[in-house]
Design an enzyme around this catalytic site. Structure first.
Site, PDB file in Angstrom:
ATOM      1  N   LYS A  14       9.193  -3.167 -28.229  1.00  0.00           N
ATOM      2  CA  LYS A  14       7.885  -3.078 -27.564  1.00  0.00           C
ATOM      3  C   LYS A  14       7.745  -4.180 -26.522  1.00  0.00           C
ATOM      4  CE  LYS A  14       5.879  -0.938 -31.656  1.00  0.00           C
ATOM      5  NZ  LYS A  14       4.926  -0.970 -32.780  1.00  0.00           N
ATOM      6  N   GLN A  58       1.730  -5.076 -36.170  1.00  0.00           N
ATOM      7  CA  GLN A  58       2.886  -4.305 -36.641  1.00  0.00           C
ATOM      8  C   GLN A  58       2.810  -4.143 -38.162  1.00  0.00           C
ATOM      9  OE1 GLN A  58       5.098  -2.922 -34.559  1.00  0.00           O
ATOM     10  NE2 GLN A  58       6.213  -1.971 -36.243  1.00  0.00           N
ATOM     11  N   ASP A  81      -2.646   1.416 -30.841  1.00  0.00           N
ATOM     12  CA  ASP A  81      -1.947   2.255 -31.830  1.00  0.00           C
ATOM     13  C   ASP A  81      -2.788   3.477 -32.216  1.00  0.00           C
ATOM     14  OD1 ASP A  81       0.618   1.435 -32.579  1.00  0.00           O
ATOM     15  OD2 ASP A  81      -0.141  -0.199 -33.826  1.00  0.00           O
TER      16      ASP A  81
HETATM   17  N1  GUN Z   1       5.037   0.391 -38.243  1.00  0.00           N
HETATM   18  C1  GUN Z   1       5.729   1.548 -38.167  1.00  0.00           C
HETATM   19  N2  GUN Z   1       5.304   2.269 -37.116  1.00  0.00           N
HETATM   20  C2  GUN Z   1       4.321   1.564 -36.538  1.00  0.00           C
HETATM   21  C3  GUN Z   1       3.491   1.787 -35.404  1.00  0.00           C
HETATM   22  O1  GUN Z   1       3.554   2.816 -34.717  1.00  0.00           O
HETATM   23  N3  GUN Z   1       2.601   0.806 -35.122  1.00  0.00           N
HETATM   24  C4  GUN Z   1       2.499  -0.313 -35.864  1.00  0.00           C
HETATM   25  N4  GUN Z   1       1.586  -1.213 -35.520  1.00  0.00           N
HETATM   26  N5  GUN Z   1       3.236  -0.549 -36.913  1.00  0.00           N
HETATM   27  C5  GUN Z   1       4.142   0.387 -37.235  1.00  0.00           C
END
Ligand code: GUN
Length: 245
Positions: A14, A58, A81
């Protein structure tokens, strides 16, 4: 928070995507010992910082942290998200700014491949809040006839064999075999399963599925990079929304 190895890879990807397209990103790597109060105080500080457009925590968070409380603490206008209940609700009504990144990535693949969802039998295997449920809503908004299957579904193969568009999001390696797929179907594999230190496979058994399906996404390299791309799209949207605040 903490040192989850998969999370470290995702966060790195990211940050690299942000750097690549010119978004400033800041990582707050909190130790496992951080309290929920401290984490939420950080989120509130970022909520109130006008120079910050988007925030994500996350997942997973360590066991002593209430995931729901953390998600609820993020300002819905900065929730890139789309996990906050306000944004989840807006997916239901179809009036949304942010789309959860993985389902959004799947829709982008479908649209860009020129596949018309309208009237098609769409089967989503998996009912998570992050993928299965919002995925089903997005397909429904495009006028798909959507069936949601899960671990208690009876005669699963009968259902999946009916799918013109099959989305696998169960989190079990090689779970969907070629004989569970309708010839000519579009198969989208959301699974990322580590079966050996350097071996990732999807929820679909690629070898037996690839000759049955008309189109199929590989793992790695299919849906995964799309998820990050959609996060960038949501972040740009957040910048536009928060600019006018
Ligand atoms: N953990 C696994 N997938 C995701 C996601 O799309 N966003 C976040 N914040 N954590 C995750």
């Amino acid at each position: 928070m903490g040192e989850d190895p998969a999370s470290q890879v995702y966060v790195r990807n990211k940050k690299l995507a942000c750097e690549y397209i010119g978004i400033n990103s800041f990582e707050y790597l909190l130790p496992e010992s951080t309290t929920q109060k401290e984490l939420i105080e950080l989120i509130e500080k970022l909520n109130n910082d006008d120079t910050v457009s988007g925030i994500l925590c996350q997942l997973p968070v360590p066991e002593h942290i209430n995931e729901e409380a953390v998600i609820n603490a993020i300002d819905p206008k900065k929730d890139v998200d789309a996990f906050h209940p306000v944004n989840v609700g807006r997916i239901m009504t179809g009036n949304y700014d942010f789309v959860p990144c993985t389902p959004a990535g799947v829709m982008e693949l479908i649209n860009e491949s020129g596949i018309d969802v309208s009237g098609k039998e769409c089967v989503v295997v998996g009912r998570s809040n992050i993928v299965g449920k919002p995925m089903s809503m997005l397909l429904l908004h495009k006028n798909g006839t959507v069936t949601i299957c899960h671990s208690k579904t009876q005669n699963l193969a009968e259902k999946t064999r009916n799918a013109d568009i099959l989305v696998a999001a169960v989190g079990i390696a090689n779970f969907i075999k070629g004989d569970m797929i309708k010839p000519g179907a579009v198969v989208i594999d959301v699974g990322i399963n580590r079966i050996a230190p350097k071996v990732l496979v999807g929820d679909v058994e690629f070898e037996s599925a690839k000759d049955v399906a008309a189109a199929i996404t590989p793992v790695p390299g299919g849906v995964g990079p799309m998820t990050v791309a959609m996060l960038m799209k949501n972040t740009l949207k957040a910048a536009e929304i928060n600019k006018t605040k």
